[in-house]
Design a protein around this motif. Structure first.
Motif, PDB file in Angstrom:
ATOM      1  N   ALA A 248      -5.726   6.267   6.468  1.00  0.00           N
ATOM      2  CA  ALA A 248      -6.334   5.320   5.538  1.00  0.00           C
ATOM      3  C   ALA A 248      -5.374   4.189   5.191  1.00  0.00           C
ATOM      4  CB  ALA A 248      -6.776   6.047   4.272  1.00  0.00           C
ATOM      5  N   VAL A 249      -4.095   4.500   5.055  1.00  0.00           N
ATOM      6  CA  VAL A 249      -3.093   3.467   4.804  1.00  0.00           C
ATOM      7  C   VAL A 249      -3.102   2.445   5.933  1.00  0.00           C
ATOM      8  CG1 VAL A 249      -0.621   3.004   4.611  1.00  0.00           C
ATOM      9  CG2 VAL A 249      -1.600   4.945   3.401  1.00  0.00           C
ATOM     10  N   SER A 250      -3.076   2.948   7.181  1.00  0.00           N
ATOM     11  CA  SER A 250      -3.065   2.075   8.341  1.00  0.00           C
ATOM     12  C   SER A 250      -4.333   1.227   8.416  1.00  0.00           C
ATOM     13  CB  SER A 250      -2.913   2.909   9.618  1.00  0.00           C
ATOM     14  OG  SER A 250      -2.941   2.101  10.767  1.00  0.00           O
TER      15      SER A 250
ATOM     16  N   THR B 174      10.844  -5.794  -6.936  1.00  0.00           N
ATOM     17  CA  THR B 174       9.912  -4.745  -7.319  1.00  0.00           C
ATOM     18  C   THR B 174       8.624  -4.946  -6.526  1.00  0.00           C
ATOM     19  OG1 THR B 174      10.797  -4.631  -9.565  1.00  0.00           O
ATOM     20  CG2 THR B 174       8.582  -3.739  -9.219  1.00  0.00           C
ATOM     21  N   PRO B 175       8.166  -3.949  -5.793  1.00  0.00           N
ATOM     22  CA  PRO B 175       6.979  -4.140  -4.954  1.00  0.00           C
ATOM     23  C   PRO B 175       5.718  -4.356  -5.790  1.00  0.00           C
ATOM     24  CG  PRO B 175       7.594  -1.825  -5.008  1.00  0.00           C
ATOM     25  CD  PRO B 175       8.699  -2.578  -5.695  1.00  0.00           C
ATOM     26  N   ARG B 176       4.886  -5.271  -5.336  1.00  0.00           N
ATOM     27  CA  ARG B 176       3.591  -5.519  -5.982  1.00  0.00           C
ATOM     28  C   ARG B 176       2.586  -4.566  -5.328  1.00  0.00           C
ATOM     29  NH1 ARG B 176      -0.355  -9.242  -4.483  1.00  0.00           N
ATOM     30  NH2 ARG B 176       1.156 -10.276  -3.114  1.00  0.00           N
ATOM     31  N   ILE B 177       2.303  -3.462  -6.003  1.00  0.00           N
ATOM     32  CA  ILE B 177       1.484  -2.404  -5.409  1.00  0.00           C
ATOM     33  C   ILE B 177       0.006  -2.689  -5.664  1.00  0.00           C
ATOM     34  CG2 ILE B 177       0.943   0.052  -5.477  1.00  0.00           C
ATOM     35  CD1 ILE B 177       3.900   0.516  -6.232  1.00  0.00           C
ATOM     36  N   SER B 178      -0.754  -2.754  -4.577  1.00  0.00           N
ATOM     37  CA  SER B 178      -2.180  -3.055  -4.670  1.00  0.00           C
ATOM     38  C   SER B 178      -3.068  -1.832  -4.482  1.00  0.00           C
ATOM     39  CB  SER B 178      -2.559  -4.112  -3.621  1.00  0.00           C
ATOM     40  OG  SER B 178      -1.904  -5.331  -3.873  1.00  0.00           O
ATOM     41  N   HIS B 179      -2.615  -0.853  -3.690  1.00  0.00           N
ATOM     42  CA  HIS B 179      -3.466   0.298  -3.371  1.00  0.00           C
ATOM     43  C   HIS B 179      -2.627   1.573  -3.307  1.00  0.00           C
ATOM     44  CE1 HIS B 179      -6.577  -2.610  -2.243  1.00  0.00           C
ATOM     45  NE2 HIS B 179      -5.650  -3.229  -1.535  1.00  0.00           N
ATOM     46  N   HIS B 180      -3.203   2.663  -3.809  1.00  0.00           N
ATOM     47  CA  HIS B 180      -2.612   4.004  -3.692  1.00  0.00           C
ATOM     48  C   HIS B 180      -3.536   4.843  -2.810  1.00  0.00           C
ATOM     49  CE1 HIS B 180      -0.709   2.552  -7.422  1.00  0.00           C
ATOM     50  NE2 HIS B 180       0.280   3.369  -7.132  1.00  0.00           N
TER      51      HIS B 180
ATOM     52  N   ALA C 270      -4.524  -2.831   8.480  1.00  0.00           N
ATOM     53  CA  ALA C 270      -5.236  -3.539   9.544  1.00  0.00           C
ATOM     54  C   ALA C 270      -6.201  -4.577   8.982  1.00  0.00           C
ATOM     55  CB  ALA C 270      -5.986  -2.547  10.422  1.00  0.00           C
ATOM     56  N   GLU C 271      -6.747  -4.309   7.800  1.00  0.00           N
ATOM     57  CA  GLU C 271      -7.689  -5.236   7.161  1.00  0.00           C
ATOM     58  C   GLU C 271      -6.997  -6.324   6.342  1.00  0.00           C
ATOM     59  OE1 GLU C 271     -10.972  -5.542   7.484  1.00  0.00           O
ATOM     60  OE2 GLU C 271     -10.805  -4.018   9.058  1.00  0.00           O
ATOM     61  N   GLY C 272      -5.675  -6.316   6.356  1.00  0.00           N
ATOM     62  CA  GLY C 272      -4.939  -7.339   5.625  1.00  0.00           C
ATOM     63  C   GLY C 272      -4.822  -7.089   4.142  1.00  0.00           C
ATOM     64  N   ALA C 273      -5.028  -5.840   3.724  1.00  0.00           N
ATOM     65  CA  ALA C 273      -4.970  -5.512   2.298  1.00  0.00           C
ATOM     66  C   ALA C 273      -3.549  -5.380   1.780  1.00  0.00           C
ATOM     67  CB  ALA C 273      -5.731  -4.214   2.033  1.00  0.00           C
TER      68      ALA C 273
ATOM     69  N   ILE D 159       0.879  -1.173   0.000  1.00  0.00           N
ATOM     70  CA  ILE D 159       0.000   0.000   0.000  1.00  0.00           C
ATOM     71  C   ILE D 159       0.914   1.220   0.000  1.00  0.00           C
ATOM     72  CG2 ILE D 159      -1.815   1.244   1.223  1.00  0.00           C
ATOM     73  CD1 ILE D 159      -2.382  -1.547   2.617  1.00  0.00           C
ATOM     74  N   VAL D 160       0.735   2.114  -0.962  1.00  0.00           N
ATOM     75  CA  VAL D 160       1.658   3.237  -1.115  1.00  0.00           C
ATOM     76  C   VAL D 160       0.896   4.540  -1.247  1.00  0.00           C
ATOM     77  CG1 VAL D 160       3.371   1.767  -2.231  1.00  0.00           C
ATOM     78  CG2 VAL D 160       1.754   3.057  -3.628  1.00  0.00           C
ATOM     79  N   LYS D 161       1.623   5.621  -1.002  1.00  0.00           N
ATOM     80  CA  LYS D 161       1.103   6.956  -1.267  1.00  0.00           C
ATOM     81  C   LYS D 161       1.118   7.190  -2.782  1.00  0.00           C
ATOM     82  CE  LYS D 161       0.524   9.051   2.836  1.00  0.00           C
ATOM     83  NZ  LYS D 161       0.820  10.458   2.988  1.00  0.00           N
ATOM     84  N   PRO D 162       0.429   8.245  -3.277  1.00  0.00           N
ATOM     85  CA  PRO D 162       0.423   8.530  -4.719  1.00  0.00           C
ATOM     86  C   PRO D 162       1.822   8.793  -5.273  1.00  0.00           C
ATOM     87  CG  PRO D 162      -1.330   9.720  -3.603  1.00  0.00           C
ATOM     88  CD  PRO D 162      -0.467   9.125  -2.525  1.00  0.00           C
ATOM     89  N   TYR D 163       1.942   8.741  -6.601  1.00  0.00           N
ATOM     90  CA  TYR D 163       3.237   8.891  -7.263  1.00  0.00           C
ATOM     91  C   TYR D 163       3.928  10.211  -6.939  1.00  0.00           C
ATOM     92  CZ  TYR D 163       1.460   5.014 -10.089  1.00  0.00           C
ATOM     93  OH  TYR D 163       0.946   3.819 -10.498  1.00  0.00           O
ATOM     94  N   ASN D 164       3.147  11.281  -6.746  1.00  0.00           N
ATOM     95  CA  ASN D 164       3.753  12.596  -6.520  1.00  0.00           C
ATOM     96  C   ASN D 164       4.128  12.824  -5.067  1.00  0.00           C
ATOM     97  OD1 ASN D 164       1.155  12.793  -5.530  1.00  0.00           O
ATOM     98  ND2 ASN D 164       0.789  14.856  -6.324  1.00  0.00           N
ATOM     99  N   ASN D 165       3.934  11.824  -4.201  1.00  0.00           N
ATOM    100  CA  ASN D 165       4.293  11.959  -2.795  1.00  0.00           C
ATOM    101  C   ASN D 165       5.742  11.537  -2.593  1.00  0.00           C
ATOM    102  OD1 ASN D 165       4.421  10.604   0.117  1.00  0.00           O
ATOM    103  ND2 ASN D 165       2.834  12.176   0.124  1.00  0.00           N
ATOM    104  N   ASP D 166       6.417  12.166  -1.627  1.00  0.00           N
ATOM    105  CA  ASP D 166       7.842  11.898  -1.429  1.00  0.00           C
ATOM    106  C   ASP D 166       8.130  10.458  -1.000  1.00  0.00           C
ATOM    107  OD1 ASP D 166       7.916  11.923   1.747  1.00  0.00           O
ATOM    108  OD2 ASP D 166       6.716  13.627   1.122  1.00  0.00           O
TER     109      ASP D 166
END
Length: 304
Positions: free
Chosen positions: A232-234, A220-226, A238-241, A198-205
């Motif tokens: 919201a990330v946390s 290479t990380p397998r990114i599932s959510h931005h 917590a939900e196992g996403a 789970i990552v922040k958007p592309y324009n985030n540091d």
């Protein structure tokens, strides 16, 4: 006589690239920006801009002028700082900008201390991404920025800025409670190579920090959510996403069933916070007080 305000417009245009973006950065209308540049061109007797479709290009004469502009502005900032020092204690307005985690952990405690120590100082705080913070400092919409390095940050030695390292914010791995990795005290980043991220958007540091750290660790990380907000990330973790890298400065919500696991080995990713002010302004009483208090807060955070 050259009007420094017109030089500032040219200076911002060199960064923004268009009249429209320059107007937005300076809180002016595009017509006002064009007028200021026409006046500057007339005052100097040289052509400063050439139209190329909807954009404008700086002429060689404008590039020469910009080289001198940075030196002129640094002297002007020092002059303003010396004049302000005649008033004694810091007073007036001090504007800080920073990313959200720096506001919570650094700028807010600094605000409290500045209010107590300097009651005549009016401090304002603004949340922005690091790239926008640099623009605000140049446009004189902010006095101190707490910034993080990004791919589009101004290079070291940029004559417009005075920068100083503040602290390194170590990243931890955040996983859901009950995850197998919670059975150990620390992990290497490679141990999480098979996880969804789970990552922040592309324009985030934090996004390039994650991608670079994972590449160095060999995957290479397998990114599932931005997701934009750390809360919201946390919640998703917590939900196992998925899992995420969480800055040490960011607190974990008590309601979320997550575990922060320290990372060991190399790479051990960290964000380096720095202060940034306009070159020459660092001796202004208000700005000097703000920088000193931010250093004090950073020292306390590291000691905690």
């Amino acid at each position: 006589m050259i009007d420094l305000r017109r030089l500032r417009v040219l200076r911002v245009l060199a960064d923004e690239g268009t009249i429209t973006a320059t107007a937005a950065a300076l809180y002016l209308t595009p017509s006002a920006v064009s007028q200021q540049l026409r006046h500057l061109s007339r005052d100097l007797g040289v052509e400063l801009l050439r139209r190329e479709g909807r954009r404008v290009r700086l002429t060689p004469e404008a590039q020469i002028l910009l080289r001198y502009t940075e030196e002129l502005y640094a002297h002007w900032e020092r002059a303003r700082a010396d004049l302000a020092a005649r008033g004694g204690e810091p007073m007036g307005e001090l504007r800080l900008c920073a990313v959200s985690s720096a506001i919570a952990a650094l700028a807010t405690p600094a605000l409290s201390r500045l209010r107590q120590a300097f009651p005549k100082l009016d401090v304002h705080i603004r949340e922005e991404e690091s790239g926008d913070c640099y623009e605000l400092v140049v446009a004189e919409q902010a006095d101190i920025a707490v910034v993080l390095p990004t791919s589009d940050s101004p290079p070291e030695g940029d004559p417009r800025f005075e920068r100083e390292p503040l602290l390194d914010d170590v990243q931890d791995l955040l996983v859901p409670a009950g995850h197998p990795l919670t059975e150990v005290d620390s992990v290497s980043l490679a141990n999480a190579a098979g996880e969804a991220w789970i990552v922040k958007p592309y324009n985030n540091d934090t996004y390039p920090l994650l991608v670079t750290a994972c590449a160095t660790a060999g995957f290479t990380p397998r990114i599932s959510h931005h997701v934009k907000e750390w809360f919201a990330v946390s919640a998703l973790v917590a939900e196992g996403a998925g899992v995420c890298l969480l800055p040490r400065l960011v607190p974990i919500p008590e309601a979320h069933g997550v575990v922060r696991i320290p990372l060991h080995g190399e790479p051990r990713p960290a964000r380096r916070f720095s202060t940034c002010v306009r070159k020459g302004s660092e001796t202004s009483p208000a700005i000097a007080a703000g920088l000193a208090v931010l250093r004090e807060v950073a020292t306390d955070v590291l000691a905690a």
